[in-house]
Scaffold this motif. Structure first.
Motif, PDB file in Angstrom:
ATOM      1  N   THR A   4      64.862  58.553  54.271  1.00  0.00           N
ATOM      2  CA  THR A   4      64.043  59.600  54.851  1.00  0.00           C
ATOM      3  C   THR A   4      64.945  60.600  55.543  1.00  0.00           C
ATOM      4  O   THR A   4      65.710  60.245  56.431  1.00  0.00           O
ATOM      5  CB  THR A   4      63.051  58.996  55.861  1.00  0.00           C
ATOM      6  OG1 THR A   4      62.267  58.013  55.188  1.00  0.00           O
ATOM      7  CG2 THR A   4      62.150  60.057  56.424  1.00  0.00           C
ATOM      8  N   LEU A   5      64.850  61.835  55.111  1.00  0.00           N
ATOM      9  CA  LEU A   5      65.612  62.921  55.727  1.00  0.00           C
ATOM     10  C   LEU A   5      64.701  63.704  56.651  1.00  0.00           C
ATOM     11  O   LEU A   5      63.539  63.922  56.335  1.00  0.00           O
ATOM     12  CB  LEU A   5      66.124  63.886  54.663  1.00  0.00           C
ATOM     13  CG  LEU A   5      67.269  63.438  53.795  1.00  0.00           C
ATOM     14  CD1 LEU A   5      67.495  64.442  52.683  1.00  0.00           C
ATOM     15  CD2 LEU A   5      68.530  63.294  54.607  1.00  0.00           C
ATOM     16  N   LYS A   6      65.223  64.124  57.750  1.00  0.00           N
ATOM     17  CA  LYS A   6      64.517  65.027  58.646  1.00  0.00           C
ATOM     18  C   LYS A   6      65.454  66.202  58.901  1.00  0.00           C
ATOM     19  O   LYS A   6      66.538  66.034  59.452  1.00  0.00           O
ATOM     20  CB  LYS A   6      64.172  64.347  59.984  1.00  0.00           C
ATOM     21  CG  LYS A   6      63.196  63.212  59.842  1.00  0.00           C
ATOM     22  CD  LYS A   6      61.833  63.704  59.422  1.00  0.00           C
ATOM     23  CE  LYS A   6      60.874  62.550  59.289  1.00  0.00           C
ATOM     24  NZ  LYS A   6      59.726  62.881  58.486  1.00  0.00           N
ATOM     25  N   ILE A   7      65.037  67.369  58.460  1.00  0.00           N
ATOM     26  CA  ILE A   7      65.862  68.568  58.599  1.00  0.00           C
ATOM     27  C   ILE A   7      65.051  69.600  59.363  1.00  0.00           C
ATOM     28  O   ILE A   7      63.961  69.984  58.932  1.00  0.00           O
ATOM     29  CB  ILE A   7      66.263  69.130  57.223  1.00  0.00           C
ATOM     30  CG1 ILE A   7      66.990  68.069  56.398  1.00  0.00           C
ATOM     31  CG2 ILE A   7      67.129  70.381  57.386  1.00  0.00           C
ATOM     32  CD1 ILE A   7      67.231  68.467  54.955  1.00  0.00           C
ATOM     33  N   SER A   8      65.580  70.055  60.480  1.00  0.00           N
ATOM     34  CA  SER A   8      64.888  71.084  61.263  1.00  0.00           C
ATOM     35  C   SER A   8      65.107  72.448  60.619  1.00  0.00           C
ATOM     36  O   SER A   8      66.002  72.624  59.775  1.00  0.00           O
ATOM     37  CB  SER A   8      65.415  71.103  62.697  1.00  0.00           C
ATOM     38  OG  SER A   8      66.741  71.621  62.726  1.00  0.00           O
ATOM     39  N   ALA A   9      64.324  73.415  61.029  1.00  0.00           N
ATOM     40  CA  ALA A   9      64.465  74.773  60.501  1.00  0.00           C
ATOM     41  C   ALA A   9      65.843  75.344  60.820  1.00  0.00           C
ATOM     42  O   ALA A   9      66.445  76.036  59.992  1.00  0.00           O
ATOM     43  CB  ALA A   9      63.359  75.672  61.072  1.00  0.00           C
ATOM     44  N   GLU A  10      66.366  75.040  61.993  1.00  0.00           N
ATOM     45  CA  GLU A  10      67.692  75.538  62.385  1.00  0.00           C
ATOM     46  C   GLU A  10      68.785  74.906  61.522  1.00  0.00           C
ATOM     47  O   GLU A  10      69.710  75.588  61.080  1.00  0.00           O
ATOM     48  CB  GLU A  10      67.971  75.257  63.865  1.00  0.00           C
ATOM     49  CG  GLU A  10      67.068  75.981  64.822  1.00  0.00           C
ATOM     50  CD  GLU A  10      65.696  75.304  64.980  1.00  0.00           C
ATOM     51  OE1 GLU A  10      65.564  74.088  64.705  1.00  0.00           O
ATOM     52  OE2 GLU A  10      64.749  76.005  65.362  1.00  0.00           O
ATOM     53  N   PRO A  35      59.916  72.234  56.829  1.00  0.00           N
ATOM     54  CA  PRO A  35      60.135  70.988  57.564  1.00  0.00           C
ATOM     55  C   PRO A  35      58.932  70.056  57.407  1.00  0.00           C
ATOM     56  O   PRO A  35      57.781  70.488  57.468  1.00  0.00           O
ATOM     57  CB  PRO A  35      60.302  71.447  59.014  1.00  0.00           C
ATOM     58  CG  PRO A  35      60.863  72.842  58.878  1.00  0.00           C
ATOM     59  CD  PRO A  35      60.147  73.412  57.676  1.00  0.00           C
ATOM     60  N   GLY A  36      59.228  68.782  57.170  1.00  0.00           N
ATOM     61  CA  GLY A  36      58.181  67.800  56.958  1.00  0.00           C
ATOM     62  C   GLY A  36      57.892  67.547  55.485  1.00  0.00           C
ATOM     63  O   GLY A  36      57.230  66.586  55.128  1.00  0.00           O
ATOM     64  N   GLU A  37      58.389  68.420  54.622  1.00  0.00           N
ATOM     65  CA  GLU A  37      58.195  68.266  53.182  1.00  0.00           C
ATOM     66  C   GLU A  37      59.532  68.052  52.479  1.00  0.00           C
ATOM     67  O   GLU A  37      59.781  68.573  51.396  1.00  0.00           O
ATOM     68  CB  GLU A  37      57.481  69.492  52.623  1.00  0.00           C
ATOM     69  CG  GLU A  37      56.075  69.658  53.165  1.00  0.00           C
ATOM     70  CD  GLU A  37      55.341  70.847  52.589  1.00  0.00           C
ATOM     71  OE1 GLU A  37      55.818  71.438  51.603  1.00  0.00           O
ATOM     72  OE2 GLU A  37      54.290  71.174  53.138  1.00  0.00           O
ATOM     73  N   GLU A  38      60.371  67.245  53.124  1.00  0.00           N
ATOM     74  CA  GLU A  38      61.709  67.006  52.605  1.00  0.00           C
ATOM     75  C   GLU A  38      61.703  66.395  51.209  1.00  0.00           C
ATOM     76  O   GLU A  38      62.478  66.806  50.352  1.00  0.00           O
ATOM     77  CB  GLU A  38      62.504  66.098  53.564  1.00  0.00           C
ATOM     78  CG  GLU A  38      62.925  66.761  54.851  1.00  0.00           C
ATOM     79  CD  GLU A  38      61.866  66.767  55.941  1.00  0.00           C
ATOM     80  OE1 GLU A  38      62.146  67.297  57.019  1.00  0.00           O
ATOM     81  OE2 GLU A  38      60.755  66.245  55.715  1.00  0.00           O
ATOM     82  N   GLU A  39      60.833  65.425  50.977  1.00  0.00           N
ATOM     83  CA  GLU A  39      60.857  64.738  49.685  1.00  0.00           C
ATOM     84  C   GLU A  39      60.483  65.665  48.533  1.00  0.00           C
ATOM     85  O   GLU A  39      61.085  65.614  47.469  1.00  0.00           O
ATOM     86  CB  GLU A  39      59.953  63.497  49.706  1.00  0.00           C
ATOM     87  CG  GLU A  39      60.182  62.583  48.533  1.00  0.00           C
ATOM     88  CD  GLU A  39      61.632  62.139  48.332  1.00  0.00           C
ATOM     89  OE1 GLU A  39      62.028  61.983  47.155  1.00  0.00           O
ATOM     90  OE2 GLU A  39      62.379  61.943  49.298  1.00  0.00           O
ATOM     91  N   ALA A  40      59.515  66.534  48.745  1.00  0.00           N
ATOM     92  CA  ALA A  40      59.147  67.505  47.705  1.00  0.00           C
ATOM     93  C   ALA A  40      60.324  68.435  47.423  1.00  0.00           C
ATOM     94  O   ALA A  40      60.616  68.758  46.265  1.00  0.00           O
ATOM     95  CB  ALA A  40      57.920  68.309  48.138  1.00  0.00           C
TER      96      ALA A  40
END
Length: 72
Positions: A4-10, A35-40
């Motif tokens: 699971t990746l979490k990438i912020s807008a910054e 953000p929040g749609e990393e898998e897609a």
């Protein structure tokens, strides 16, 4: 194995520049990230660069660790 990746807008703004340098054929649409749609995003990018999703996840995770370097 799905990480699971979490990438912020910054963070995305920095990663986006690095990905654009590495894969200069990607369009604005290819690089659209929410953000929040990393898998897609991972699935779309994997298809576009003709690599598997695990490679894309690994690459993005590596970029998150080295955000402030020029390393691709």
């Amino acid at each position: 194995m799905t990480n699971t990746l979490k990438i912020s807008a910054e963070e995305w703004e920095i990663i986006r520049l690095k990905i654009t340098r590495k894969y200069n054929t990607l369009s604005e649409e290819d690089l659209t990230y929410t953000p929040g749609e990393e898998e897609a995003f991972v699935q779309r990018l994997a298809k576009r660069i003709r690599r598997d999703a695990e490679y894309v996840r690994f690459t993005l995770a590596k970029e998150l660790q080295d955000l402030h370097t020029n390393r691709l």
